[in-house]
Design a protein around this motif. Structure first.
Motif, PDB file in Angstrom:
ATOM      1  N   GLU A  24       0.829  -1.205   0.000  1.00 12.14           N
ATOM      2  CA  GLU A  24       0.000   0.000   0.000  1.00 12.14           C
ATOM      3  C   GLU A  24       0.867   1.260   0.000  1.00 12.14           C
ATOM      4  O   GLU A  24       0.583   2.230  -0.707  1.00 12.14           O
ATOM      5  N   VAL A  25       1.912   1.240   0.801  1.00  3.22           N
ATOM      6  CA  VAL A  25       2.786   2.402   0.900  1.00  3.22           C
ATOM      7  C   VAL A  25       3.546   2.616  -0.407  1.00  3.22           C
ATOM      8  O   VAL A  25       3.680   3.741  -0.891  1.00  3.22           O
ATOM      9  N   VAL A  26       4.016   1.538  -1.011  1.00  2.00           N
ATOM     10  CA  VAL A  26       4.761   1.654  -2.265  1.00  2.00           C
ATOM     11  C   VAL A  26       3.845   2.160  -3.375  1.00  2.00           C
ATOM     12  O   VAL A  26       4.202   3.060  -4.141  1.00  2.00           O
ATOM     13  N   ALA A  28       1.004   3.894  -3.068  1.00  2.00           N
ATOM     14  CA  ALA A  28       0.637   5.283  -2.808  1.00  2.00           C
ATOM     15  C   ALA A  28       1.795   6.225  -3.107  1.00  2.00           C
ATOM     16  O   ALA A  28       1.595   7.335  -3.605  1.00  2.00           O
ATOM     17  N   SER A  29       3.019   5.780  -2.818  1.00  2.00           N
ATOM     18  CA  SER A  29       4.195   6.608  -3.099  1.00  2.00           C
ATOM     19  C   SER A  29       4.372   6.820  -4.590  1.00  2.00           C
ATOM     20  O   SER A  29       4.729   7.920  -5.036  1.00  2.00           O
ATOM     21  N   ILE A  30       4.114   5.782  -5.374  1.00  2.00           N
ATOM     22  CA  ILE A  30       4.242   5.905  -6.829  1.00  2.00           C
ATOM     23  C   ILE A  30       3.203   6.889  -7.363  1.00  2.00           C
ATOM     24  O   ILE A  30       3.522   7.768  -8.179  1.00  2.00           O
ATOM     25  N   PHE A  31       1.955   6.762  -6.886  1.00  2.00           N
ATOM     26  CA  PHE A  31       0.926   7.706  -7.336  1.00  2.00           C
ATOM     27  C   PHE A  31       1.230   9.124  -6.872  1.00  2.00           C
ATOM     28  O   PHE A  31       0.959  10.093  -7.588  1.00  2.00           O
ATOM     29  N   CYS A  32       1.798   9.269  -5.695  1.00  3.03           N
ATOM     30  CA  CYS A  32       2.183  10.584  -5.203  1.00  3.03           C
ATOM     31  C   CYS A  32       3.261  11.205  -6.092  1.00  3.03           C
ATOM     32  O   CYS A  32       3.183  12.382  -6.440  1.00  3.03           O
ATOM     33  N   LEU A  33       4.246  10.427  -6.469  1.00  2.00           N
ATOM     34  CA  LEU A  33       5.303  10.934  -7.350  1.00  2.00           C
ATOM     35  C   LEU A  33       4.751  11.315  -8.713  1.00  2.00           C
ATOM     36  O   LEU A  33       5.149  12.335  -9.289  1.00  2.00           O
ATOM     37  N   ILE A  34       3.833  10.504  -9.243  1.00  2.00           N
ATOM     38  CA  ILE A  34       3.212  10.838 -10.530  1.00  2.00           C
ATOM     39  C   ILE A  34       2.462  12.162 -10.414  1.00  2.00           C
ATOM     40  O   ILE A  34       2.535  13.018 -11.309  1.00  2.00           O
ATOM     41  N   GLY A  35       1.740  12.378  -9.312  1.00  2.00           N
ATOM     42  CA  GLY A  35       1.013  13.629  -9.111  1.00  2.00           C
ATOM     43  C   GLY A  35       1.925  14.828  -8.980  1.00  2.00           C
ATOM     44  O   GLY A  35       1.658  15.890  -9.541  1.00  2.00           O
ATOM     45  N   ILE A  36       3.016  14.665  -8.261  1.00  2.23           N
ATOM     46  CA  ILE A  36       3.957  15.774  -8.088  1.00  2.23           C
ATOM     47  C   ILE A  36       4.611  16.129  -9.412  1.00  2.23           C
ATOM     48  O   ILE A  36       4.744  17.309  -9.756  1.00  2.23           O
ATOM     49  N   VAL A  37       5.021  15.127 -10.170  1.00  2.37           N
ATOM     50  CA  VAL A  37       5.645  15.385 -11.470  1.00  2.37           C
ATOM     51  C   VAL A  37       4.649  16.056 -12.409  1.00  2.37           C
ATOM     52  O   VAL A  37       4.982  17.025 -13.112  1.00  2.37           O
ATOM     53  N   GLY A  38       3.402  15.583 -12.421  1.00  7.56           N
ATOM     54  CA  GLY A  38       2.383  16.200 -13.274  1.00  7.56           C
ATOM     55  C   GLY A  38       2.099  17.641 -12.891  1.00  7.56           C
ATOM     56  O   GLY A  38       1.953  18.507 -13.756  1.00  7.56           O
TER      57      GLY A  38
END
Length: 101
Positions: A24-26, A28-38
């Motif tokens: 779950e943490v991994v 969520a972290s990937i989606f968080c990074l995608i959001g920050i980059v976007g």
């Protein structure tokens, strides 16, 4: 002395281990990074627009001087026919004495 268990694994092995233990943490972290980059990319693109402050619709009146660099970007596409149609549309409303300024 504390054990150095991070030194026992490579980066790929640590990623695989974390995916197995805390997915779950991994994820969520990937989606968080995608959001920050976007978000960073869209902010960068917004700041590349030369006249981003000159919008078609504004909440208050704005007066631009002719020497202002944003005058060339203003929305000023009304033709004389469009102005005449607009004035004809206003005629029924201007006949009432209550609608005059």
């Amino acid at each position: 002395m504390a054990t150095r268990w991070l030194r026992n694994y490579t980066v790929a092995e640590l990623f695989r281990k974390s995916c197995n233990e805390i997915p779950e943490v991994v994820g969520a972290s990937i989606f968080c990074l995608i959001g920050i980059v976007g978000t960073c990319y869209m902010t960068y693109k917004e700041y590349q627009i030369e006249a981003r402050k000159v919008k078609k619709f504004k909440m208050s009146y704005v007066v631009y001087r002719p020497e202002n660099k944003y005058v060339k970007h203003m929305y000023n596409r009304d033709t004389p026919e469009q102005r005449e149609a607009h004035e004809n549309d206003l005629k029924p409303y201007l006949q009432s004495p209550w609608n005059r300024a």
